[in-house]
Design a protein around this motif. Structure first.
Motif, PDB file in Angstrom:
ATOM      1  N   ALA A 189       0.585  -0.765   0.066  1.00 21.20           N
ATOM      2  CA  ALA A 189      -0.226   0.358   0.498  1.00 21.20           C
ATOM      3  C   ALA A 189       0.773   1.202   0.240  1.00 21.20           C
ATOM      4  CB  ALA A 189      -0.704  -0.012   1.010  1.00 21.20           C
ATOM      5  N   PHE A 190       1.912   1.198   0.736  1.00 23.09           N
ATOM      6  CA  PHE A 190       2.818   2.436   0.495  1.00 23.09           C
ATOM      7  C   PHE A 190       3.224   2.551  -0.997  1.00 23.09           C
ATOM      8  CE2 PHE A 190       4.084   1.396   5.795  1.00 23.09           C
ATOM      9  CZ  PHE A 190       2.095   2.352   5.914  1.00 23.09           C
ATOM     10  N   ILE A 191       3.706   1.244  -0.909  1.00 22.77           N
ATOM     11  CA  ILE A 191       4.712   1.293  -2.172  1.00 22.77           C
ATOM     12  C   ILE A 191       3.863   1.815  -3.700  1.00 22.77           C
ATOM     13  CG2 ILE A 191       5.765   0.487  -4.379  1.00 22.77           C
ATOM     14  CD1 ILE A 191       6.911  -1.743  -2.076  1.00 22.77           C
ATOM     15  N   LEU A 192       2.679   2.224  -3.457  1.00 21.87           N
ATOM     16  CA  LEU A 192       1.977   2.244  -4.690  1.00 21.87           C
ATOM     17  C   LEU A 192       1.112   3.733  -4.065  1.00 21.87           C
ATOM     18  CD1 LEU A 192      -0.724   1.164  -7.084  1.00 21.87           C
ATOM     19  CD2 LEU A 192      -2.343   0.316  -5.166  1.00 21.87           C
ATOM     20  N   TRP A 193       0.260   3.728  -2.805  1.00 15.21           N
ATOM     21  CA  TRP A 193       0.113   4.952  -2.871  1.00 15.21           C
ATOM     22  C   TRP A 193       1.221   6.087  -2.774  1.00 15.21           C
ATOM     23  CZ3 TRP A 193      -2.468   2.606   2.167  1.00 15.21           C
ATOM     24  CH2 TRP A 193      -3.844   2.600   1.357  1.00 15.21           C
ATOM     25  N   LEU A 246       3.916  11.004  -6.105  1.00 10.01           N
ATOM     26  CA  LEU A 246       4.978  10.990  -7.228  1.00 10.01           C
ATOM     27  C   LEU A 246       4.116  11.465  -8.819  1.00 10.01           C
ATOM     28  CD1 LEU A 246       7.693   8.802  -4.723  1.00 10.01           C
ATOM     29  CD2 LEU A 246       6.668  11.791  -4.793  1.00 10.01           C
ATOM     30  N   LEU A 247       4.114  10.345  -9.201  1.00  9.04           N
ATOM     31  CA  LEU A 247       3.492  10.389 -10.668  1.00  9.04           C
ATOM     32  C   LEU A 247       2.873  11.322 -11.464  1.00  9.04           C
ATOM     33  CD1 LEU A 247       3.365   8.533 -13.248  1.00  9.04           C
ATOM     34  CD2 LEU A 247       1.589   7.370 -12.738  1.00  9.04           C
ATOM     35  N   THR A 303       5.137  14.493 -10.635  1.00 13.62           N
ATOM     36  CA  THR A 303       5.317  14.920 -11.403  1.00 13.62           C
ATOM     37  C   THR A 303       4.455  15.290 -13.117  1.00 13.62           C
ATOM     38  OG1 THR A 303       7.016  13.143 -11.385  1.00 13.62           O
ATOM     39  CG2 THR A 303       7.136  13.628 -13.201  1.00 13.62           C
ATOM     40  N   THR A 304       3.829  14.990 -12.800  1.00 18.74           N
ATOM     41  CA  THR A 304       2.688  15.032 -14.250  1.00 18.74           C
ATOM     42  C   THR A 304       2.225  17.145 -13.888  1.00 18.74           C
ATOM     43  OG1 THR A 304       1.835  13.024 -14.702  1.00 18.74           O
ATOM     44  CG2 THR A 304       0.450  14.120 -15.318  1.00 18.74           C
ATOM     45  N   ILE A 305       2.242  17.299 -12.817  1.00 19.63           N
ATOM     46  CA  ILE A 305       1.282  18.449 -12.380  1.00 19.63           C
ATOM     47  C   ILE A 305       2.666  19.524 -13.291  1.00 19.63           C
ATOM     48  CG2 ILE A 305       1.132  20.307 -10.276  1.00 19.63           C
ATOM     49  CD1 ILE A 305      -0.198  18.097  -9.219  1.00 19.63           C
ATOM     50  N   LEU A 306       3.747  18.367 -12.319  1.00 19.09           N
ATOM     51  CA  LEU A 306       5.918  19.555 -12.990  1.00 19.09           C
ATOM     52  C   LEU A 306       5.442  19.990 -14.667  1.00 19.09           C
ATOM     53  CD1 LEU A 306       8.360  19.043 -10.486  1.00 19.09           C
ATOM     54  CD2 LEU A 306       6.921  21.256 -10.508  1.00 19.09           C
ATOM     55  N   LEU A 355      17.561   7.889 -14.391  1.00 18.13           N
ATOM     56  CA  LEU A 355      16.977   6.226 -14.209  1.00 18.13           C
ATOM     57  C   LEU A 355      15.412   5.998 -14.059  1.00 18.13           C
ATOM     58  CD1 LEU A 355      17.430   3.227 -12.336  1.00 18.13           C
ATOM     59  CD2 LEU A 355      17.275   5.113 -10.150  1.00 18.13           C
ATOM     60  N   ALA A 356      15.362   7.440 -14.165  1.00 17.32           N
ATOM     61  CA  ALA A 356      13.654   7.562 -14.434  1.00 17.32           C
ATOM     62  C   ALA A 356      13.630   7.306 -16.222  1.00 17.32           C
ATOM     63  CB  ALA A 356      13.011   9.205 -14.178  1.00 17.32           C
ATOM     64  N   PHE A 357      14.302   7.408 -16.476  1.00 18.55           N
ATOM     65  CA  PHE A 357      14.365   7.283 -18.241  1.00 18.55           C
ATOM     66  C   PHE A 357      14.557   5.971 -18.737  1.00 18.55           C
ATOM     67  CE2 PHE A 357      15.009  11.960 -19.701  1.00 18.55           C
ATOM     68  CZ  PHE A 357      13.900  12.230 -18.881  1.00 18.55           C
ATOM     69  N   LEU A 358      14.969   5.045 -17.429  1.00 18.85           N
ATOM     70  CA  LEU A 358      15.483   4.020 -17.541  1.00 18.85           C
ATOM     71  C   LEU A 358      14.299   2.823 -17.678  1.00 18.85           C
ATOM     72  CD1 LEU A 358      17.171   0.770 -18.996  1.00 18.85           C
ATOM     73  CD2 LEU A 358      18.304   1.388 -15.792  1.00 18.85           C
ATOM     74  N   PHE A 359      13.627   2.852 -16.179  1.00 18.80           N
ATOM     75  CA  PHE A 359      12.664   2.187 -15.746  1.00 18.80           C
ATOM     76  C   PHE A 359      11.735   2.641 -16.241  1.00 18.80           C
ATOM     77  CE2 PHE A 359       8.872   2.292 -12.454  1.00 18.80           C
ATOM     78  CZ  PHE A 359       9.457   0.505 -12.143  1.00 18.80           C
ATOM     79  N   ILE A 360      10.912   3.587 -16.690  1.00 15.82           N
ATOM     80  CA  ILE A 360       9.865   3.689 -18.146  1.00 15.82           C
ATOM     81  C   ILE A 360       9.747   3.038 -19.194  1.00 15.82           C
ATOM     82  CG2 ILE A 360       8.382   5.803 -19.106  1.00 15.82           C
ATOM     83  CD1 ILE A 360       9.454   7.495 -16.613  1.00 15.82           C
ATOM     84  N   ALA A 361      11.256   3.234 -19.663  1.00 20.09           N
ATOM     85  CA  ALA A 361      11.448   2.263 -20.758  1.00 20.09           C
ATOM     86  C   ALA A 361      11.376   0.660 -20.996  1.00 20.09           C
ATOM     87  CB  ALA A 361      13.199   2.951 -21.342  1.00 20.09           C
ATOM     88  N   VAL A 362      11.571   0.075 -19.118  1.00 20.88           N
ATOM     89  CA  VAL A 362      11.861  -1.106 -19.527  1.00 20.88           C
ATOM     90  C   VAL A 362      10.282  -1.633 -18.906  1.00 20.88           C
ATOM     91  CG1 VAL A 362      12.570  -2.359 -17.403  1.00 20.88           C
ATOM     92  CG2 VAL A 362      14.514  -1.297 -18.740  1.00 20.88           C
ATOM     93  N   ILE A 363       9.464  -0.892 -18.805  1.00 18.64           N
ATOM     94  CA  ILE A 363       8.283  -1.096 -17.867  1.00 18.64           C
ATOM     95  C   ILE A 363       8.113  -1.999 -19.014  1.00 18.64           C
ATOM     96  CG2 ILE A 363       5.810  -0.669 -17.764  1.00 18.64           C
ATOM     97  CD1 ILE A 363       6.556   1.878 -16.304  1.00 18.64           C
TER      98      ILE A 363
END
Length: 735
Positions: free
Chosen positions: A94-98, A103-104, A107-110, A247-255
């Motif tokens: 729950a902590f990880i998901l929420w 944070l997603l 980031t979208t708001i930014l 690292l964020a780009f790598l994570f998203i690309a690997v999904i």
């Protein structure tokens, strides 16, 4: 002690989003972001295109899509399945998901605000909504949920690498598991490091820069204590920022290409779930050319989605009674073995193998023979993987190939020739009634309220005949109109279906439904939970007309039986509970002085959510009922389901022996438990066997709920007779 500072002024509060990042670096950042999104989108498209090429599933899983999405969102957002049997794991997830979702969104708001600023500058009036109260609320929420995110991931790392929780490791553990947990942890912790560096890099005192960012402020104080000053922070920040971004780009690309895809596939799997999965099984067409699992292409798109949705969490493995008994079955490995084989063919065009075979297949025959069809794996799975559907497909293939144990082949022969699993004469099916002091009505000849389906074991097995007679006495005591089919009753087919013999199951079903149609009754009541489940949930799914041209199917049924649920189907405990509630048995005030525990049968409990009726009946007898640690949905299978009653298996300890040990050692009453209470003929058989092989014969007695009720009725009658006799003996002579 920190100095007291005033609450941060809200008016104009904001910060620069690309602090110390040049315009050329911003261009590079957006270029890499665009490439990342393209890679992610293309990979996701490929995944779903793959499902579209899969074979059709047996029913429409996208009907009422809006409602399905809403229900899935509730399940996923609440993490309700994650808390099942594992409070720490539930909180961690729950902590990880929420935290991740927060944070997603942050980031979208930014991103939106950044482009909103560009647009307003182009219009000649630079504006931003990321200021003042909104900005401060944003910072507070992201710090709070980001902290939970990091805490959850810290627990995940502890469980995986320090505590080394057994179920998290297995033959399919690989770099994907490490990448998922470490990349997320570094992204969460790295975000706070960046926030701390930015605060240290400010010319203002640390505690006054942004009090609402309490984690960032604490990080900044920690950095300052390590000697990081304003200039050092300014030097380190761009390096840390780019490391974080890459690292964020790598994570998203690997999904779409690795384990992180479960964030998408798991939700899709919950959306497309069958709420009766396992309780009912997909039928197979009457076409004899149809195949079950000759190749990986026989599996449906939903089977493929199941495979992709698996997170390797091992919850199914940890509750599987076959695995606990040392049998060669791990539900997780079956799903992942199929996935691995499919991907190897798609990626390399590798050597094809038998999907399931006695040695040399993707899945070994003994693995599937080990399954008890208890559905514990499906109940424990947080992403609604339908193991039993895939397992049944594999079992059907084994049956088609003839790769089944001789003992099971004998059962099939008995059913085909005699209509029962014992191979005994159909004419002897009602012989158990002969020891009763009353007649049990023939439902073929008289109208009854309950058509009682007795079943094979209560009809032919000596121990279970006693249970049948007890239940008959209960119905007689309550003056209920009950009738049986005598030699027109045949085996219901539930367990041979789960072993893979679908056509024989349909033949038995058609024969029984023909017999039902010749009788006049209001309800069907079953001794066996397996029969109860198949009559209630599976017979109404059969299109009998599809098999009308098959010369082996000697029944006359047009279309479906009980498709609208007009015929009510009961397990006997449900029917008798109604009688007790109506005081038809007169059990009130009964006091059997036994200390007992009760075992939930899989097909009554997990399959059909009936937990209270048997317990209410046990309590009505006056017995002291003590629950075992594993009870209700968490009950541990006796080992008899899915053909286990007839299989020869090598196992370290029989499930029945483990369960009896649990009853005597792990219940609150411990060794004081006198009777182990069951409500299923298969459970009775398995536990009587386990009592002998496990050395428990002197320690505990196996009884059915019906036997307890009859003993309670007899005790009450004896008490009443004694009271009357006592009154007569002491009456005055002149009366």
């Amino acid at each position: 002690m920190l100095p007291v500072v005033p609450i941060q002024a809200t008016e104009g509060a904001t910060r620069k989003t690309f602090w110390l990042i040049s315009n050329s670096e911003k261009v590079l950042f957006y270029f890499l972001a665009t490439v990342t999104v393209f890679v992610f989108a293309y990979g996701t498209y490929q995944r779903f295109a793959r499902y579209a090429r899969g074979t059709a599933d047996w029913f429409d899983r996208l009907d009422g899509l809006a409602g399905r999405i809403a229900a899935a969102s509730k399940i996923v957002a609440s993490n309700e399945k994650q808390f099942n049997r594992d409070l720490v794991g539930g909180l961690m997830h729950a902590f990880i998901l929420w935290g991740f979702l927060t944070l997603l969104i942050a980031t979208t708001i930014l991103f939106i605000d950044e482009w909103y600023r560009v647009f307003t500058i182009a219009m000649g009036d630079r504006q931003s909504f990321w200021v003042g109260d909104f900005y401060l609320s944003y910072q507070l929420v992201t710090d709070a949920l980001g902290l939970l995110f990091v805490v959850g991931l810290s627990v995940a790392l502890w469980r995986r690498y320090v505590a080394r929780t057994d179920r998290l490791h297995g033959k399919h553990t690989d770099w994907e598991d490490d990448f998922l947990v470490w990349s997320l942890f570094l992204l969460g912790a790295g975000g706070f490091l960046l926030e701390g560096l930015r605060i240290v890099g400010s010319t203002e005192p640390i505690v006054t820069v942004e009090p609402v960012s309490f984690v960032g402020t604490a990080t900044a104080l920690g950095l300052a204590a390590l000697g990081v000053g304003t200039s050092a922070a300014a030097t380190i920040y761009p390096i840390a920022w780019w490391s974080h971004a890459l690292l964020a780009f790598l994570f998203i690309a690997v999904i779409p290409y690795a384990k992180p895809f479960h964030m998408i596939s798991s939700f899709a799997n919950v959306v497309t779930r069958d709420e009766k999965a396992g309780v009912r099984l997909p039928g197979i067409p009457s076409d004899l050319d149809a195949t079950n699992a000759e190749s990986i292409d026989d599996f449906s798109w939903k089977d493929m989605l199941d495979q992709d949705a698996c997170t390797k969490c091992g919850r199914c493995s940890s509750v599987c009674p076959a695995k606990a008994s040392g049998r060669p079955l791990d539900p997780r490995d079956v799903i992942l073995d199929l996935k691995q084989y499919r991907e190897s063919l798609e990626r390399e065009g590798g050597e094809t193998k038998d999907i399931v075979a006695d040695g040399g297949g993707v899945i070994d025959a003994t693995t599937m023979e080990s399954c008890m069809s208890c559905m514990a794996c499906m109940d424990a799975c947080p992403v609604e993987i339908e193991h039993l559907k895939s397992f049944t497909r594999l079992n059907r293939q084994l049956t088609d190939q003839g790769d089944i144990q001789p003992s099971m082949q004998d059962v099939f022969q008995n059913v085909m020739q005699k209509g029962n699993t014992f191979g005994d004469s159909p004419g002897a099916r009602g012989d158990w009634t002969e020891e009763l002091a009353f007649d049990v009505a023939d439902a073929r000849e008289t109208d009854v309220e309950y058509l009682w389906y007795v079943g094979d074991y209560p009809s032919y097995d000596d121990r279970n005949k006693k249970v049948a007679r007890s239940l008959a006495r209960i119905f007689e005591h309550a003056d209920v109109e009950v009738g049986i089919l005598y030699d027109d009753e045949v085996y219901d087919g539930n367990d041979i279906r789960r072993v893979g013999e679908e056509f024989l199951y349909v033949e038995q079903a058609g024969t029984l439904v023909d017999s039902f149609s010749e009788c006049s009754f209001e309800k069907i009541v079953c001794t066996d939970p397996h029969s109860y489940n198949t009559f209630k949930n599976e017979y109404p799914e059969i299109d009998f007309e599809e098999f009308a041209d098959d010369p082996m199917m000697e029944f006359e049924i047009d279309g479906y039986w009980n498709e609208d649920g007009d015929v009510e189907v009961y397990h006997w405990t449900q029917a008798v509970e109604e009688l007790v509630e109506g005081d038809a048995l007169g059990l009130e005030g009964t006091e059997l002085e036994y200390t007992v525990t009760y075992h939930d049968p899989c097909h009554l409990g997990r399959y059909n959510d009936e937990y209270e009726a048997p317990r209410e009946l046990v309590r009505a007898t006056g017995c002291s009922l003590h629950e075992m640690p594993r009870n209700r949905a968490n009950s541990f299978c006796c080992g008899g389901g899915g053909g286990g009653l007839w299989m020869e298996m090598d196992e370290e300890e029989k499930p029945s022996e483990e369960r009896l040990r649990e009853a005597l050692e792990d219940t609150d009453a411990g060794g004081a438990v006198e009777k182990f209470v069951v409500a299923c003929p298969m459970c009775m058989t398995m536990y009587e066997d386990g009592r002998k092989t496990g050395g428990f014969e002197e320690d505990i007695e196996i009884v059915d709920v019906a036997e307890l009720i009859v003993e309670a009725l007899e005790a009450k009658d004896a008490t009443a007779a004694g009271t009357v006799g006592s009154g007569a003996d002491t009456a005055p002579a002149d009366d």
